[in-house]
Design a protein around this motif. Structure first.
Motif, mmCIF file in Angstrom:
data_model
loop_
_atom_site.group_PDB
_atom_site.id
_atom_site.type_symbol
_atom_site.label_atom_id
_atom_site.label_comp_id
_atom_site.label_asym_id
_atom_site.label_seq_id
_atom_site.Cartn_x
_atom_site.Cartn_y
_atom_site.Cartn_z
ATOM 1 N N UNK A 136 0.812 -1.213 0.000
ATOM 2 C CA UNK A 136 0.000 0.000 0.000
ATOM 3 C C UNK A 136 0.839 1.254 0.000
ATOM 4 N N UNK A 137 1.922 1.241 0.760
ATOM 5 C CA UNK A 137 2.838 2.382 0.801
ATOM 6 C C UNK A 137 3.397 2.639 -0.596
ATOM 7 N N UNK A 138 3.845 1.576 -1.257
ATOM 8 C CA UNK A 138 4.402 1.733 -2.607
ATOM 9 C C UNK A 138 3.342 2.244 -3.575
ATOM 10 N N UNK A 139 2.113 1.743 -3.444
ATOM 11 C CA UNK A 139 1.036 2.191 -4.326
ATOM 12 C C UNK A 139 0.771 3.677 -4.126
ATOM 13 N N UNK A 140 0.778 4.103 -2.878
ATOM 14 C CA UNK A 140 0.579 5.530 -2.579
ATOM 15 C C UNK A 140 1.644 6.379 -3.270
ATOM 16 N N UNK A 141 2.904 5.936 -3.190
ATOM 17 C CA UNK A 141 3.998 6.669 -3.829
ATOM 18 C C UNK A 141 3.794 6.754 -5.335
ATOM 19 N N UNK A 142 3.458 5.632 -5.964
ATOM 20 C CA UNK A 142 3.229 5.642 -7.414
ATOM 21 C C UNK A 142 2.073 6.557 -7.787
ATOM 22 N N UNK A 143 0.992 6.497 -7.018
ATOM 23 C CA UNK A 143 -0.170 7.343 -7.307
ATOM 24 C C UNK A 143 0.172 8.818 -7.185
ATOM 25 N N UNK A 144 0.948 9.161 -6.138
ATOM 26 C CA UNK A 144 1.354 10.553 -5.961
ATOM 27 C C UNK A 144 2.180 11.043 -7.138
ATOM 28 N N UNK A 145 3.155 10.255 -7.539
ATOM 29 C CA UNK A 145 4.023 10.671 -8.634
ATOM 30 C C UNK A 145 3.268 10.756 -9.952
ATOM 31 N N UNK A 146 2.304 9.868 -10.155
ATOM 32 C CA UNK A 146 1.465 9.956 -11.347
ATOM 33 C C UNK A 146 0.684 11.264 -11.356
ATOM 34 N N UNK A 147 0.144 11.641 -10.211
ATOM 35 C CA UNK A 147 -0.577 12.914 -10.101
ATOM 36 C C UNK A 147 0.341 14.098 -10.398
ATOM 37 N N UNK A 148 1.615 13.974 -10.038
ATOM 38 C CA UNK A 148 2.571 15.055 -10.270
ATOM 39 C C UNK A 148 3.037 15.101 -11.730
ATOM 40 N N UNK A 149 2.639 14.120 -12.541
ATOM 41 C CA UNK A 149 3.012 14.108 -13.951
ATOM 42 C C UNK A 149 4.255 13.298 -14.262
ATOM 43 N N UNK A 150 4.602 12.338 -13.405
ATOM 44 C CA UNK A 150 5.786 11.510 -13.595
ATOM 45 C C UNK A 150 5.397 10.060 -13.879
ATOM 46 N N UNK A 151 6.265 9.379 -14.596
ATOM 47 C CA UNK A 151 6.140 7.936 -14.779
ATOM 48 C C UNK A 151 7.134 7.296 -13.836
ATOM 49 N N UNK A 152 6.635 6.504 -12.888
ATOM 50 C CA UNK A 152 7.487 5.968 -11.827
ATOM 51 C C UNK A 152 7.475 4.452 -11.830
ATOM 52 N N UNK A 153 8.584 3.883 -11.394
ATOM 53 C CA UNK A 153 8.687 2.427 -11.349
ATOM 54 C C UNK A 153 9.679 2.024 -10.267
ATOM 55 N N UNK A 154 9.354 0.934 -9.566
ATOM 56 C CA UNK A 154 10.245 0.347 -8.575
ATOM 57 C C UNK A 154 11.007 -0.816 -9.204
ATOM 58 N N UNK A 155 12.228 -1.055 -8.713
ATOM 59 C CA UNK A 155 12.990 -2.213 -9.185
ATOM 60 C C UNK A 155 13.945 -2.679 -8.067
ATOM 61 N N UNK A 156 13.977 -3.985 -7.833
ATOM 62 C CA UNK A 156 14.934 -4.562 -6.894
ATOM 63 C C UNK A 156 16.212 -4.881 -7.663
ATOM 64 N N UNK A 157 17.301 -4.244 -7.277
ATOM 65 C CA UNK A 157 18.587 -4.435 -7.936
ATOM 66 C C UNK A 157 19.589 -5.034 -6.944
ATOM 67 N N UNK A 158 20.618 -5.663 -7.484
ATOM 68 C CA UNK A 158 21.587 -6.369 -6.652
ATOM 69 C C UNK A 158 22.990 -5.835 -6.931
ATOM 70 N N UNK A 159 23.693 -5.509 -5.863
ATOM 71 C CA UNK A 159 25.028 -4.928 -6.013
ATOM 72 C C UNK A 159 25.957 -5.832 -6.809
ATOM 73 N N UNK A 160 25.832 -7.146 -6.609
ATOM 74 C CA UNK A 160 26.721 -8.078 -7.308
ATOM 75 C C UNK A 160 26.588 -7.967 -8.819
ATOM 76 N N UNK A 161 25.434 -7.537 -9.291
ATOM 77 C CA UNK A 161 25.215 -7.368 -10.725
ATOM 78 C C UNK A 161 25.910 -6.155 -11.311
ATOM 79 N N UNK A 162 26.520 -5.345 -10.433
ATOM 80 C CA UNK A 162 27.242 -4.146 -10.873
ATOM 81 C C UNK A 162 28.732 -4.243 -10.532
ATOM 82 N N UNK A 163 29.205 -5.461 -10.330
ATOM 83 C CA UNK A 163 30.621 -5.661 -10.059
ATOM 84 C C UNK A 163 31.027 -5.423 -8.623
#
Length: 426
Positions: A136-163
């Motif tokens: 729900x927290x994440x949904x609230x953030x996405x909804x807020x940013x959409x209202x502000x005129x932004x396209x937003x996305x979350x992604x889980x990234x891993x440090x090992x994938x960046x060396x």
């Protein structure tokens, strides 16, 4: 590059994100940080005038509106608002208080997007924020940013994938104004891992330690997550019990830090191996290669906390490069689909004009769950949102009232908490 791409970085820490973003071509307009020791490190590496020490949410420290379209610096549109806001509200090892944790600044940071109107946003946090508890927290953030005129996305990234030779998942939010959003693609993670032996073998062997080659065999894998700890705890070590066991398997004594690498004839009877120095820990956190000339100031324990709490510079560089390409509109615009839904129950409640019955809520959310299961999900949402319940006969109805998080309210409990605990807040 003729255009200057400026970034304001909040909760900048000791500069892991700062360094990565600067390597990606961003120039700091401001870097704001609470911790005095981390600020000293930032000043040793960035122009001192861009570093601001203090509570990022205190208007006496800085005013976000000054950097918005109608502010003092409005003639210089900000390219990027970035930061690594406090992790304790979301960490799996903690209580996961989320919006009710006085240390939570994620919601406040999102509100500043509408004030400053940067072209892009990048906020990172711990993996715990990606869990169902915070849907729900994440949904609230996405909804807020959409209202502000932004396209937003979350992604889980891993440090090992960046060396980075470390098991360090980070949950990252990227948002861009519509004009640039179709040019953004997430950086690809490499499958070729750098091991601990690869990263620090030369440092451990700089005095000719005879045990180096045998140690390298144990250390031919990535490390557990480096844990910087908080001001409330004592000296530096490499993490809780489980992490210490993982370090032992790598041939590392995690019960503290060394001042220097092993000498030629050193043996470690009864220990899994040598302790690491801060220089070695920094390598494991990503300060190597093009990132290795960063200077840490202060004493050993402070240095370790600065390093351990940082965002690995190579990760920041990878994401920063991707954002920079989007802002420069490199390549062809794509029509990729961006996931905008994390919690359909929250979405239905938010869009409703009044109370919604249990059955209607399940139907409109498109879920196949029982009413008791819905109640569990509502109870989870209640940890971050004010939700009132109305009963008509045997039917329960729900209404979403407000978000509990701090977004700048003058009467919020965060202010009293911060004044009482400033010396302990990490």
């Amino acid at each position: 590059m003729s255009e200057t791409f400026e970034v304001i970085e909040i909760c900048a820490g000791a500069g892991g994100q700062a360094l990565g973003l600067e390597k990606a071509g961003f120039k700091h307009r401001l870097a704001i940080e609470l911790d005095h020791n981390a600020c000293a490190t930032l000043r040793a590496n960035l122009p001192s005038e861009v570093v601001i020490e203090g509570d990022v949410a205190d208007p006496d420290v800085w005013r976000p509106a000054d950097h918005g379209p109608d502010g003092e610096f409005g003639h210089r549109e900000l390219a990027l608002l970035a930061g690594g806001v406090p992790c304790p509200p979301f960490t799996i090892a903690g209580k996961q208080l989320g919006a009710t944790d006085e240390r939570d600044l994620f919601a406040w940071a999102v509100q500043q997007v509408d004030v400053i109107r940067p072209r892009a946003v990048m906020l990172e946090n711990v993996r715990g924020l990606s869990m169902p508890r915070f849907a729900g927290y994440r949904q609230h953030v996405l909804d807020q940013l959409t209202e502000f005129g932004y396209v937003a996305e979350w992604r889980l990234l891993h440090a090992a994938g960046f060396g980075v030779p470390q098991l360090r998942p980070r949950f990252v939010l990227v948002a861009l104004q519509q004009e640039y959003a179709d040019y953004f693609t997430w950086p690809e993670e490499s499958e070729d891992e750098v091991t601990v032996a690869d990263a620090i073998g030369d440092l451990l062997g700089k005095h000719g330690w005879k045990g180096l080659e045998e140690w390298k065999k144990k250390a031919a894998k990535i490390a557990p997550t480096i844990v910087g700890g908080s001001k409330k705890h004592g000296g530096a070590d490499l993490g809780p019990t489980r992490a210490k066991r993982a370090w032992a398997e790598l041939g590392v004594d995690a019960m503290g830090l060394a001042n220097d690498a092993p000498q030629r004839d050193d043996v470690f009877e009864g220990k899994p191996g040598p302790k690491l120095t801060n220089e070695m820990v920094a390598r494991i956190q990503g300060w190597s290669g093009e990132f290795e000339n960063w200077v840490f100031t202060g004493r050993k324990t402070s240095n370790y906390r600065q390093i351990g709490n940082a965002f690995p510079p190579p990760m920041a560089r990878g994401i920063g490069d991707a954002i920079m390409r989007a802002l420069m509109k490199e390549g062809s615009a794509s029509d990729r689909k961006v996931s905008q839904e994390h919690d359909p129950v929250y979405r239905v409640l938010r869009e409703a004009n009044g109370f919604v019955s249990s059955k209607a809520l399940i139907k409109e959310a498109g879920l196949e769950i029982s009413i008791p299961e819905l109640k569990k999900r509502i109870d989870m949402l209640r940890r971050d949102f004010h939700i009132i319940t109305e009963k008509q006969g045997s039917t329960l109805k729900y209404k979403l009232v407000a978000f509990k998080a701090f977004v700048g309210q003058g009467d919020h409990g965060r202010h009293e908490f911060f004044q009482k605990n400033r010396s302990k807040v990490s």
